[in-house]
Design an enzyme around this catalytic site. Structure first.
Site, short mmCIF file in Angstrom:
data_model
loop_
_atom_site.label_atom_id
_atom_site.label_comp_id
_atom_site.label_asym_id
_atom_site.label_seq_id
_atom_site.Cartn_x
_atom_site.Cartn_y
_atom_site.Cartn_z
N GLN A 156 7.76 -0.11 -18.35
CA GLN A 156 6.67 -1.08 -18.43
C GLN A 156 6.99 -2.20 -19.42
O GLN A 156 6.61 -3.35 -19.22
CB GLN A 156 5.36 -0.39 -18.81
CG GLN A 156 4.11 -1.18 -18.50
CD GLN A 156 3.88 -1.37 -17.00
OE1 GLN A 156 4.38 -0.58 -16.19
NE2 GLN A 156 3.16 -2.41 -16.63
N ALA A 169 0.38 -4.83 -16.47
CA ALA A 169 -0.32 -4.37 -17.67
C ALA A 169 0.63 -4.31 -18.85
O ALA A 169 1.83 -4.07 -18.70
CB ALA A 169 -0.91 -2.99 -17.42
N SER A 174 -0.87 0.69 -18.97
CA SER A 174 -0.71 0.71 -17.51
C SER A 174 -1.17 2.04 -16.92
O SER A 174 -0.82 3.12 -17.41
CB SER A 174 0.76 0.49 -17.15
OG SER A 174 0.96 0.69 -15.77
N HIS A 176 -0.07 3.16 -14.19
CA HIS A 176 1.11 3.80 -13.62
C HIS A 176 1.72 4.81 -14.60
O HIS A 176 2.33 5.80 -14.18
CB HIS A 176 2.15 2.75 -13.24
CG HIS A 176 1.80 2.00 -11.99
ND1 HIS A 176 2.03 2.50 -10.72
CD2 HIS A 176 1.24 0.78 -11.81
CE1 HIS A 176 1.62 1.62 -9.81
NE2 HIS A 176 1.14 0.56 -10.45
N GLU A 230 -6.00 -6.27 -6.54
CA GLU A 230 -4.79 -5.58 -6.13
C GLU A 230 -5.15 -4.61 -5.01
O GLU A 230 -5.42 -3.43 -5.26
CB GLU A 230 -4.13 -4.85 -7.30
CG GLU A 230 -3.58 -5.77 -8.38
CD GLU A 230 -2.73 -5.03 -9.40
OE1 GLU A 230 -2.41 -3.84 -9.16
OE2 GLU A 230 -2.38 -5.64 -10.43
N HIS A 233 -3.35 -1.09 -5.00
CA HIS A 233 -3.31 -0.22 -6.18
C HIS A 233 -4.45 0.81 -6.12
O HIS A 233 -5.61 0.46 -6.29
CB HIS A 233 -3.44 -1.10 -7.43
CG HIS A 233 -3.38 -0.35 -8.73
ND1 HIS A 233 -2.37 -0.54 -9.64
CD2 HIS A 233 -4.20 0.56 -9.30
CE1 HIS A 233 -2.58 0.22 -10.70
NE2 HIS A 233 -3.70 0.90 -10.51
#
Length: 263
Positions: A156, A169, A174, A176, A230, A233
């Protein structure tokens, strides 16, 4: 000299008696009917025993009206932590960092679905993705694929760079990094923005909650989530929470848990 009237025969007298009796019976019946229509008075005009003191019946009180029972929210919003990075309810956004900031899930597994880059997710979320993709494949022409899933803190950092991309992010912020998020596209076709108008994107928005997923960054909640739309997502939060949010019509974790907007 006046003449004496002839004597009345017995038959005439009997007929007169019957006539008078008939008139009296009719009069009595009329009196009873009038009394009933005027509120229960008897033949003499006095109130009947059922309505003492009044010639009209006492109005019956209307039954009390009861208010409909208030809706009771029985969903326990404290059942899981929204701060613990290991919780599937953890809320991560630009204002809420993971703690520790370089958190790494300890139950990551490969997700056995079509993909661009091999996806890793936490076991529970990975199982839900497989079930959701299989359900989608029953729709004519649908074939979903993963574009991105788990990303660690160091990855990231590289992606974030100078922070110029509004959809990326900051490191440690994030979703993720939680191992609970997947970016979804289609096999050999639609990816990212086109999910907004594609049939697959509509199916995911309508059915994701059944498998524990929500569209994390809706187009009408930019000021709440802090991110542009998004449509690709999707975030795993578990079937119970996803279903509750769906039934209440709440689309963001910030709003559901009463957190400050991150926009």
């Amino acid at each position: 000299m006046s003449e004496t009237p002839p004597p009345v025969s017995r038959r005439v007298r009997r007929n007169r008696t019957i006539l008078v009796a008939g008139i009296l019976v009719v009069a009595l019946i009329v009196a009873l009917v009038v009394g009933l229509l005027s509120g229960g008075a008897g033949p003499s005009g006095e109130p009947t025993a059922s309505t003492p003191g009044s010639t009209r019946p006492t109005p019956r009180a209307a039954p009390p009206t009861s208010e409909p029972p208030a809706s009771i929210d029985t969903f326990d919003k404290t059942a899981r932590s929204i701060d613990d990075p290991a919780s599937i309810w953890v809320v991560v956004n630009r204002l809420r960092a993971l703690n520790p900031i370089d958190y790494m899930p300890d139950d990551l597994v490969e997700v056995p679905v079509e993909h661009t880059w091999e996806p890793l997710m936490r076991q529970e979320a990975a199982d839900a993705v497989v079930a959701m993709f299989e359900a989608a494949s029953a729709e004519p022409g649908f074939a979903l694929a993963s574009n991105s899933a788990f990303r660690d803190y160091e990855t990231q950092v590289e992606l974030y760079g100078d922070g110029s991309d509004p959809t990326t992010a900051p490191p440690g912020h994030s979703e993720h990094q939680t191992g609970l998020t997947i970016d979804i596209g289609t096999v050999g076709g639609c990816s990212f923005e086109c999910l907004e108008t594609s049939p697959e994107g509509a199916w995911l928005r309508d059915n994701g909650y059944r498998f524990g997923f929500i569209l994390r960054y809706p187009a009408d909640k930019v000021d709440v989530t802090g991110y542009p739309p998004e449509p690709w997502h999707f975030r795993y939060i578990g079937v119970d929470l996803a279903t509750e949010m769906h039934e209440q019509g709440i689309t963001t974790l910030e709003e559901f848990f009463g957190l400050p907007a991150a926009g």
